[in-house]
Write a protein that holds these residues in place. Structure first.
Motif, mmCIF file in Angstrom:
data_model
loop_
_atom_site.group_PDB
_atom_site.id
_atom_site.type_symbol
_atom_site.label_atom_id
_atom_site.label_comp_id
_atom_site.label_asym_id
_atom_site.label_seq_id
_atom_site.Cartn_x
_atom_site.Cartn_y
_atom_site.Cartn_z
ATOM 1 N N TYR A 1 25.036 -7.903 33.151
ATOM 2 C CA TYR A 1 23.791 -8.335 32.521
ATOM 3 C C TYR A 1 22.616 -7.526 33.053
ATOM 4 O O TYR A 1 22.704 -6.837 34.077
ATOM 5 C CB TYR A 1 23.552 -9.819 32.811
ATOM 6 N N ASN A 2 21.483 -7.631 32.353
ATOM 7 C CA ASN A 2 20.245 -7.001 32.792
ATOM 8 C C ASN A 2 19.124 -7.538 31.921
ATOM 9 O O ASN A 2 19.345 -7.871 30.755
ATOM 10 C CB ASN A 2 20.350 -5.469 32.653
ATOM 11 N N LYS A 3 17.929 -7.590 32.461
ATOM 12 C CA LYS A 3 16.788 -8.089 31.686
ATOM 13 C C LYS A 3 16.466 -7.178 30.505
ATOM 14 O O LYS A 3 15.792 -7.595 29.558
ATOM 15 C CB LYS A 3 15.560 -8.215 32.581
ATOM 16 N N TRP B 1 18.770 -5.962 28.467
ATOM 17 C CA TRP B 1 19.663 -6.294 27.332
ATOM 18 C C TRP B 1 20.058 -7.782 27.409
ATOM 19 O O TRP B 1 21.213 -8.139 27.533
ATOM 20 C CB TRP B 1 20.885 -5.369 27.282
ATOM 21 N N PRO B 2 19.076 -8.673 27.299
ATOM 22 C CA PRO B 2 19.315 -10.098 27.536
ATOM 23 C C PRO B 2 20.042 -10.819 26.409
ATOM 24 O O PRO B 2 20.509 -11.943 26.603
ATOM 25 C CB PRO B 2 17.894 -10.661 27.681
ATOM 26 N N HIS B 3 20.169 -10.185 25.237
ATOM 27 C CA HIS B 3 20.751 -10.882 24.085
ATOM 28 C C HIS B 3 22.250 -10.647 23.927
ATOM 29 O O HIS B 3 22.916 -11.401 23.214
ATOM 30 C CB HIS B 3 20.053 -10.431 22.797
ATOM 31 N N ALA C 1 16.069 -5.187 24.896
ATOM 32 C CA ALA C 1 14.893 -6.050 24.805
ATOM 33 C C ALA C 1 13.741 -5.289 24.153
ATOM 34 O O ALA C 1 13.649 -4.058 24.249
ATOM 35 C CB ALA C 1 14.484 -6.532 26.199
ATOM 36 N N GLU D 1 23.447 -18.775 32.410
ATOM 37 C CA GLU D 1 23.742 -19.051 31.004
ATOM 38 C C GLU D 1 25.236 -19.238 30.778
ATOM 39 O O GLU D 1 25.652 -20.020 29.912
ATOM 40 C CB GLU D 1 23.217 -17.908 30.133
ATOM 41 N N GLY E 1 26.138 -12.706 24.353
ATOM 42 C CA GLY E 1 24.918 -13.285 24.862
ATOM 43 C C GLY E 1 24.915 -14.780 24.573
ATOM 44 O O GLY E 1 25.715 -15.287 23.778
ATOM 45 N N MET F 1 23.292 -14.066 31.429
ATOM 46 C CA MET F 1 23.037 -14.223 32.857
ATOM 47 C C MET F 1 24.030 -15.263 33.387
ATOM 48 O O MET F 1 24.500 -16.132 32.636
ATOM 49 C CB MET F 1 21.598 -14.694 33.086
#
Length: 343
Positions: free
Chosen positions: A260-262, A264-266, A38, A273, A235, A270
């Motif tokens: 997942y993790n905020k 590396w959101p792409h 991110a 998603e 993602g 999540m």
């Protein structure tokens, strides 16, 4: 250990890669701009977090496993068996297919890192019948294990994978005629009743320091009356909707829901998603994978499945949650026991 890293594409393979619309300036690109981290993420803080992982990223007890006899599975319907993380076996329309097999002692080039959870590593290539197809979605260590490749190359007649990945396989002794590589949207008629089509993912590749030298993605397996989506790492993005409109509906979609993790959101979804991606794909049933075997992120080991189950119920998306090693007849069995809560 050096052989574990594989080999960079060259020669005719590299020339073919260079013709891909997804290949520019020496690497492959996603359909949408996709930074691995991110924009506001701190590399050093993330590194510190990984060096001080909370204990609950791994279960404190061995996970329950059903040690199915893979040579004598039910034959009245297609069968899928999940082995934890992203490895699974399909017995469908006369084909025996293994996807992203990782049965080694770790999912890393470094022997003491990324070891499987206790109880999960009970299957080996010796447990399988002879295979018609091995499908590899990309070349990351948690999807393409060197020690497993050395064994499975003697068990299968053919590997199907993304552009460039065959360079590793050839380096490890797989004859080039036993490898088929795909760019996104390319299809091959495997036999008179089976078609395999490569589709995009939103991720990256690499077994060394440089990313993107081979392609990553997903596959659409259409065989007989069945249509399956074999999702690799990805993602969330518009490609799921496009695939659903052009190739759906799907009897089963197999999609990642963990790691997942905020920060590396792409490049990973999540869990919420993941449910939306299944809806976009027009999937009758979702099988969530990419959890339950390795701790590649910082969340509690069972958080992905808990969040996914909750959101799937809210959006009325049908899911299956088999135990590791549990045979599931596609379209007939719908295991939904929340076995992770019983530990």
């Amino acid at each position: 250990m050096a052989r574990t890293f594989g080999k960079r594409p060259s020669g005719a393979r590299l020339q073919r890669m260079m013709q891909s619309p997804n290949y520019r300036k020496g690497v492959f690109h996603n359909l949408s701009p996709t930074p691995v981290m991110a924009e506001d993420a701190s590399f050093w803080k993330t590194l510190k977090d990984f060096l001080n992982k909370p204990k609950n990223v791994r279960p404190d007890k061995p996970l329950p496993v059903i040690h199915a006899d893979l040579r004598n599975l039910p034959t009245d319907a297609p069968v899928i068996v999940w082995f934890g993380h992203s490895s699974y076996y399909l017995q469908i329309n006369g084909k025996k297919i293994l996807v992203d097999p990782v049965f080694g002692k770790n999912a890393s080039p470094v022997p003491f890192m990324i070891k499987p959870f206790a109880g999960t590593n009970v299957f080996s290539i010796a447990d399988f019948p002879d295979l018609d197809m091995v499908i590899l979605t990309h070349d990351h260590y948690d999807h393409m294990d060197y020690t497993t490749m050395l064994q499975v190359k003697h068990k299968t007649t053919h590997f199907y994978t993304m552009l460039g990945v065959g360079s590793h396989l050839e380096y490890w002794g797989v004859p080039p005629e036993n490898i088929t590589e795909f760019d996104w949207w390319e299809s091959q008629q495997v036999d008179s009743n089976t078609t395999l089509t490569a589709a995009p993912g939103r991720h990256f590749s690499g077994r060394g320091l440089k990313r993107g030298e081979t392609l990553w993605g997903s596959f659409i397996l259409k065989t007989g009356d069945y249509n399956l989506y074999l999702g690799g790492d990805s993602g969330y993005d518009f490609h799921f909707k496009k695939i659903g409109e052009e190739y759906g509906p799907f009897d089963l979609a197999i999609l990642e829901c963990g790691q997942y993790n905020k920060n590396w959101p792409h490049i990973h979804m999540m869990p919420e998603e993941t449910v939306q991606a299944a809806i976009d794909l027009n999937a009758k049933v979702l099988l969530p994978v990419h959890w339950g075997k390795f701790d590649l992120a910082l969340h509690p080991w069972d958080e992905p499945i808990k969040r996914l189950v909750k959101h799937a119920a809210e959006l009325n998306q049908k899911i299956i949650t088999p135990m590791i090693g549990e045979p599931v007849r596609i379209g007939k069995d719908f295991p939904d026991k929340q076995w992770w809560s019983l530990l």
